[in-house]
Design a protein around this motif. Structure first.
Motif, short mmCIF file in Angstrom:
data_model
loop_
_atom_site.label_atom_id
_atom_site.label_comp_id
_atom_site.label_asym_id
_atom_site.label_seq_id
_atom_site.Cartn_x
_atom_site.Cartn_y
_atom_site.Cartn_z
N LYS A 67 0.82 -1.21 0.00
CA LYS A 67 0.00 0.00 0.00
C LYS A 67 0.86 1.26 0.00
O LYS A 67 0.48 2.29 -0.57
CB LYS A 67 -0.92 0.01 1.23
N GLU A 68 2.03 1.17 0.64
CA GLU A 68 2.91 2.34 0.77
C GLU A 68 3.82 2.50 -0.45
O GLU A 68 4.05 3.61 -0.92
CB GLU A 68 3.76 2.23 2.03
N SER A 69 4.37 1.39 -0.93
CA SER A 69 5.34 1.46 -2.03
C SER A 69 5.43 0.12 -2.75
O SER A 69 5.91 -0.86 -2.18
CB SER A 69 6.72 1.86 -1.51
N ARG A 70 4.96 0.07 -3.98
CA ARG A 70 5.04 -1.17 -4.74
C ARG A 70 6.50 -1.56 -5.01
O ARG A 70 6.83 -2.74 -5.06
CB ARG A 70 4.29 -1.02 -6.08
N HIS A 71 7.36 -0.56 -5.19
CA HIS A 71 8.77 -0.85 -5.46
C HIS A 71 9.42 -1.56 -4.27
O HIS A 71 10.16 -2.54 -4.45
CB HIS A 71 9.54 0.44 -5.78
N THR A 230 2.68 -5.55 -9.87
CA THR A 230 1.67 -5.09 -10.83
C THR A 230 1.34 -6.15 -11.88
O THR A 230 0.44 -5.95 -12.69
CB THR A 230 2.16 -3.81 -11.53
N LEU A 231 2.06 -7.27 -11.89
CA LEU A 231 1.81 -8.36 -12.83
C LEU A 231 1.00 -9.46 -12.17
O LEU A 231 1.19 -9.76 -10.99
CB LEU A 231 3.13 -8.96 -13.33
N THR A 232 0.11 -10.08 -12.93
CA THR A 232 -0.61 -11.26 -12.44
C THR A 232 0.30 -12.48 -12.58
O THR A 232 1.32 -12.44 -13.29
CB THR A 232 -1.89 -11.50 -13.23
N HIS A 233 -0.09 -13.57 -11.93
CA HIS A 233 0.69 -14.81 -12.04
C HIS A 233 0.77 -15.28 -13.49
O HIS A 233 1.83 -15.68 -13.96
CB HIS A 233 0.05 -15.90 -11.17
N ASN A 272 6.39 1.61 -14.68
CA ASN A 272 6.80 2.54 -13.61
C ASN A 272 7.45 1.76 -12.47
O ASN A 272 8.46 2.19 -11.90
CB ASN A 272 5.59 3.31 -13.09
N GLU A 273 6.86 0.61 -12.12
CA GLU A 273 7.42 -0.21 -11.05
C GLU A 273 8.73 -0.84 -11.49
O GLU A 273 9.72 -0.82 -10.74
CB GLU A 273 6.43 -1.31 -10.65
N GLU A 281 17.25 2.03 -7.96
CA GLU A 281 17.03 3.22 -7.14
C GLU A 281 16.26 2.87 -5.87
O GLU A 281 15.56 1.88 -5.80
CB GLU A 281 16.22 4.26 -7.93
N LYS A 282 16.38 3.73 -4.89
CA LYS A 282 15.56 3.62 -3.69
C LYS A 282 14.15 4.13 -4.02
O LYS A 282 14.01 5.15 -4.69
CB LYS A 282 16.13 4.46 -2.53
N PRO A 283 13.11 3.41 -3.59
CA PRO A 283 11.75 3.88 -3.86
C PRO A 283 11.50 5.23 -3.21
O PRO A 283 12.07 5.52 -2.16
CB PRO A 283 10.87 2.80 -3.24
#
Length: 283
Positions: A67-71, A230-233, A272-273, A281-283
């Motif tokens: 929720k906070e950061s996907r990266h 962000t990708l599905t299985h 983007n992710e 890079e750091k998120p």
């Protein structure tokens, strides 16, 4: 109940005491901010009970981090992401080859090599300067599975047969030849003891300390596409089937997402992710 008194159950079935310090360390490695880490630890501690599994703890922490950061969540799920490579193990071999190539080795995957007694199919062969390595990859797609001593015993026997032949090659008499065993999980104590005694190079998820597989991945920034939240299985499997294993592969071939039938809006979100992981890079 105090946190220090809470027992957790590891994937192997082993019982251990809950350690907020270990959870904090794993979250720090993901690049999460201090406030986010503290919030996640508080939430996890509120949900603790005796016997809770590490899988359940991970699920809570990962959900909050996502929720906070996907990266950061992508990096946090690295171990699980590698286990998503599937039962064939081939993407894992290619993944290991990519890490070695990044380190300056020339590599080949899945070659048939003539030994002194029989032919051998070698997962990865790596060469650099005066070094020539035979690398066997032991992939596990379930947590709690370790490499026991039978694995390095078997690999050492194969390596010795190949080494006997390699030393007869022109210019190889003075080269350093070595067998490697690489796994995405852990080695048993006996496996480590035998490997060190026999001169095998062992590379596991957390071994050797300071240069483990996890640490080499973080250092190189070579994250697998299966990390991406962000990708599905099914989409991950599509990319792996196309032999697109690394986030860097995806950054170089973003058009593969359209080939997979992914909408333009989602392609933007995925890239983007991926781009943050590609750049290290750091998120």
């Amino acid at each position: 109940m105090k946190n220090k008194e809470i027992n957790i159950t590891k994937a192997s079935g082993e019982i251990a005491l809950f350690s907020p310090e270990k959870l904090r360390h794993s979250l720090e490695r993901s690049g999460a901010g201090e406030d986010t880490i503290n919030e996640i630890i508080r939430e996890v501690e509120q949900n603790l009970y005796n016997g809770i599994t590490t899988k359940q703890i991970y699920k809570v922490a990962f959900g909050l981090l996502k929720k906070e950061s996907r990266h950061s969540a992508a990096k946090y799920r690295l171990k699980n992401a590698i286990m998503e490579f599937g039962p064939s193990g081939f993407p894992f071999e290619k993944f290991i080859a990519a890490i070695l190539k990044y380190q300056g080795y020339s590599v080949s995957v899945g070659e048939i090599v003539k030994g002194h007694c029989v032919n051998h199919e070698i997962d990865v062969i790596a060469e650099k300067e005066n070094h020539h390595f035979m690398i066997e990859c032991k992939f596990h797609n379930l947590p709690g599975k370790n490499c026991d001593v039978k694995i390095p015993l078997y690999i050492q026997a194969r390596f010795k047969d190949v080494e006997h032949q390699w030393k007869n090659l022109p210019g190889h008499a003075t080269k350093l030849h070595q067998g490697w065993v690489v796994t995405n999980t852990k080695f048993s104590g006996d496996a480590i003891q035998y490997g060190l005694c026999a001169g095998l190079n062992l590379l596991g998820w957390d071994f050797p300390k300071g240069n483990s597989l996890r640490e080499q991945i973080d250092a190189s920034g070579l994250y697998p596409v299966t990390c991406l939240t962000t990708l599905t299985h099914g989409e991950k499997q599509f990319l792996l089937d196309k032999r697109l294993v690394l986030c860097r592969d995806l950054c170089e071939q973003p058009g593969m997402l359209s080939v997979a039938g992914i909408s333009r809006q989602r392609v933007t979100e995925i890239m983007n992710e991926a781009s943050v992981l590609c750049k290290g890079e750091k998120p």
